[in-house]
Design an enzyme around this catalytic site. Sequence first.
Site, PDB file in Angstrom:
ATOM      1  N   ARG A 167      -7.068   9.588  11.920  1.00  0.00           N
ATOM      2  CA  ARG A 167      -7.433   8.196  12.224  1.00  0.00           C
ATOM      3  C   ARG A 167      -6.775   7.754  13.525  1.00  0.00           C
ATOM      4  NH1 ARG A 167      -6.264   3.726   7.716  1.00  0.00           N
ATOM      5  NH2 ARG A 167      -4.170   4.192   8.464  1.00  0.00           N
TER       6      ARG A 167
ATOM      7  N   TYR B 210       0.347  -7.315   8.527  1.00  0.00           N
ATOM      8  CA  TYR B 210       1.216  -6.402   9.292  1.00  0.00           C
ATOM      9  C   TYR B 210       0.421  -5.333  10.026  1.00  0.00           C
ATOM     10  CZ  TYR B 210       0.699  -3.882   4.848  1.00  0.00           C
ATOM     11  OH  TYR B 210       0.182  -3.298   3.725  1.00  0.00           O
ATOM     12  N   LYS B 211      -0.906  -5.377   9.915  1.00  0.00           N
ATOM     13  CA  LYS B 211      -1.714  -4.399  10.649  1.00  0.00           C
ATOM     14  C   LYS B 211      -2.067  -5.002  12.020  1.00  0.00           C
ATOM     15  CE  LYS B 211      -2.955  -2.005   6.448  1.00  0.00           C
ATOM     16  NZ  LYS B 211      -3.805  -1.920   5.271  1.00  0.00           N
TER      17      LYS B 211
ATOM     18  N   PHE C  49      -9.657   0.946  -0.877  1.00  0.00           N
ATOM     19  CA  PHE C  49      -8.241   1.330  -0.811  1.00  0.00           C
ATOM     20  C   PHE C  49      -7.688   1.426  -2.235  1.00  0.00           C
ATOM     21  CE2 PHE C  49      -3.725   0.611  -0.068  1.00  0.00           C
ATOM     22  CZ  PHE C  49      -3.489   1.286   1.120  1.00  0.00           C
TER      23      PHE C  49
HETATM   24  C1  LIG Z   1      -3.213  -1.871   3.985  1.00  0.00           C
HETATM   25  C2  LIG Z   1      -4.065  -2.218   2.831  1.00  0.00           C
HETATM   26  C3  LIG Z   1      -3.516  -2.726   1.639  1.00  0.00           C
HETATM   27  C4  LIG Z   1      -2.028  -2.840   1.500  1.00  0.00           C
HETATM   28  O1  LIG Z   1      -1.576  -3.510   0.372  1.00  0.00           O
HETATM   29  P1  LIG Z   1      -0.013  -3.859   0.279  1.00  0.00           P
HETATM   30  O2  LIG Z   1       0.148  -4.618  -0.960  1.00  0.00           O
HETATM   31  O3  LIG Z   1       0.320  -4.645   1.528  1.00  0.00           O
HETATM   32  O4  LIG Z   1       0.740  -2.582   0.290  1.00  0.00           O
HETATM   33  C5  LIG Z   1      -4.382  -3.075   0.616  1.00  0.00           C
HETATM   34  N1  LIG Z   1      -5.735  -2.931   0.757  1.00  0.00           N
HETATM   35  C6  LIG Z   1      -6.282  -2.450   1.899  1.00  0.00           C
HETATM   36  C7  LIG Z   1      -7.761  -2.328   2.019  1.00  0.00           C
HETATM   37  C8  LIG Z   1      -5.470  -2.063   2.957  1.00  0.00           C
HETATM   38  O5  LIG Z   1      -6.005  -1.571   4.072  1.00  0.00           O
END
Ligand SMILES: *Cc1c(COP(=O)(O)O)cnc(C)c1O
Length: 412
Positions: free
Chosen positions: A371, A222-223, A125
């Site tokens: 997705r 939050y997921k 990510f």
């Molecule tokens: C959703 C997600 C994030 C989100 O990071 P935030 O700081 O909450 O915006 C980071 N890494 C991965 C792999 C994710 O899926």
Amino acid sequence: MPTSDEAGRRDAADPLATLREYFRLPADTVYLDGNSLGALAAHIPERLSRVLTREWGDTLIGAWTEHDWWSAPLRVGDRVGRLIGASPGQVTVGESTSVQLFNALAGAARLRPGRDVILTDTGHFPTDRYLADSVARLLGMRVIAVPAAAAATAVAQWSGQVAVVALPAVDYRTGELWDVAATTAAAHAAGAVTVWDLCHAAGAVPLALDDDEVDIAVGCTYKYLGGGPGAPAFVYLARRHHDGYDPPLTGWHGHAAPFAMEPEFRPADGISRTRIGTPHVLSLLALDSALDVFDKADLAEVRAKSLALGDFFLDCVADLVSEDGFEVVTPRAHRRRGSQVALRHPAAYEMITALLERNVIGDMRPPDLLRFGFNALYVSFRDVYRAAGELRDIVRSGCYRDERFAVRRLIT
Ligand SMILES: *Cc1c(COP(=O)(O)O)cnc(C)c1O
């Protein structure tokens, strides 16, 4: 091709079907984006309202002790710990995922002084990669990125130089599930420590962090965990590292004696040293309530249902894949799949937008991935059947080529 009757039969036989009642979901909407923002558990507003009026409103500053806001990061941390295979006292909750990742990467590097490589995943990510690059610049290290599937081999190749192996447990785009145990073992064999990102795994895939001897892990809440937008992230630090962990972000909540107001930082004993500053209490307590749903569900059942939903979806779209230019990028094998299925098609954006108009909410990742997340707590087999049917209709009718779907493209 599965039939609508079959979807109905699968729902009737689903031991988790009643859990959907715990959620507030708009009528007539199929929600396949619980891997991005989990749905609202219906009892959260009342809990939050009590926190606002009774705890904050009536108790004021006293709520830190009277309602024990102070220990909430530890208490909620242990609840998350139960879902990721961590025995109590190894998880705290607070700050955002990105902040926790930064802290974890720098803290992990400090556990391996003299080594200068952070090994990460080319498909990680973006925020994970940006933070690894920054930590490397700060600490005079370098980042080597390889595909996650090659991480175990790469860490052996750079053995002696790699301090940190930073990988996702589940790929956010393809939904591939990586082998946490084997990669952690390979990292340890090369003398490195691991920082696992569990954003797309926690609450969906049973994890065994203690048994797998993971060093550090970070994840969003939050997921799949359903804590709500901006809910604080969790960090796992294995007990064996507690004494040696030198926290990079030395906030006063991680101090051994926070209320002594000492001029110098002394880390707290145990997991408390991963605390940083005053947590987002409202979000933290919303998450606490969200986790109640997991007390009613066995995570092994959640996992089994999520895989069954994914299989059912793949069966329902088999004709599209063979005839209409789609490619399934998510592995079919259960041991290699998280809780989402991604399809590749050049018109992914237009199709997802056309689905939205029909109240089927999935999402897209550039340049060409559709997705679909299968949160087993509230997605039904009928939902999946309907989503696949709408997708087929959109593709076969060609309506996704309509201009109104193109204008909503998020990137150009
Ligand atoms: C959703 C997600 C994030 C989100 O990071 P935030 O700081 O909450 O915006 C980071 N890494 C991965 C792999 C994710 O899926």
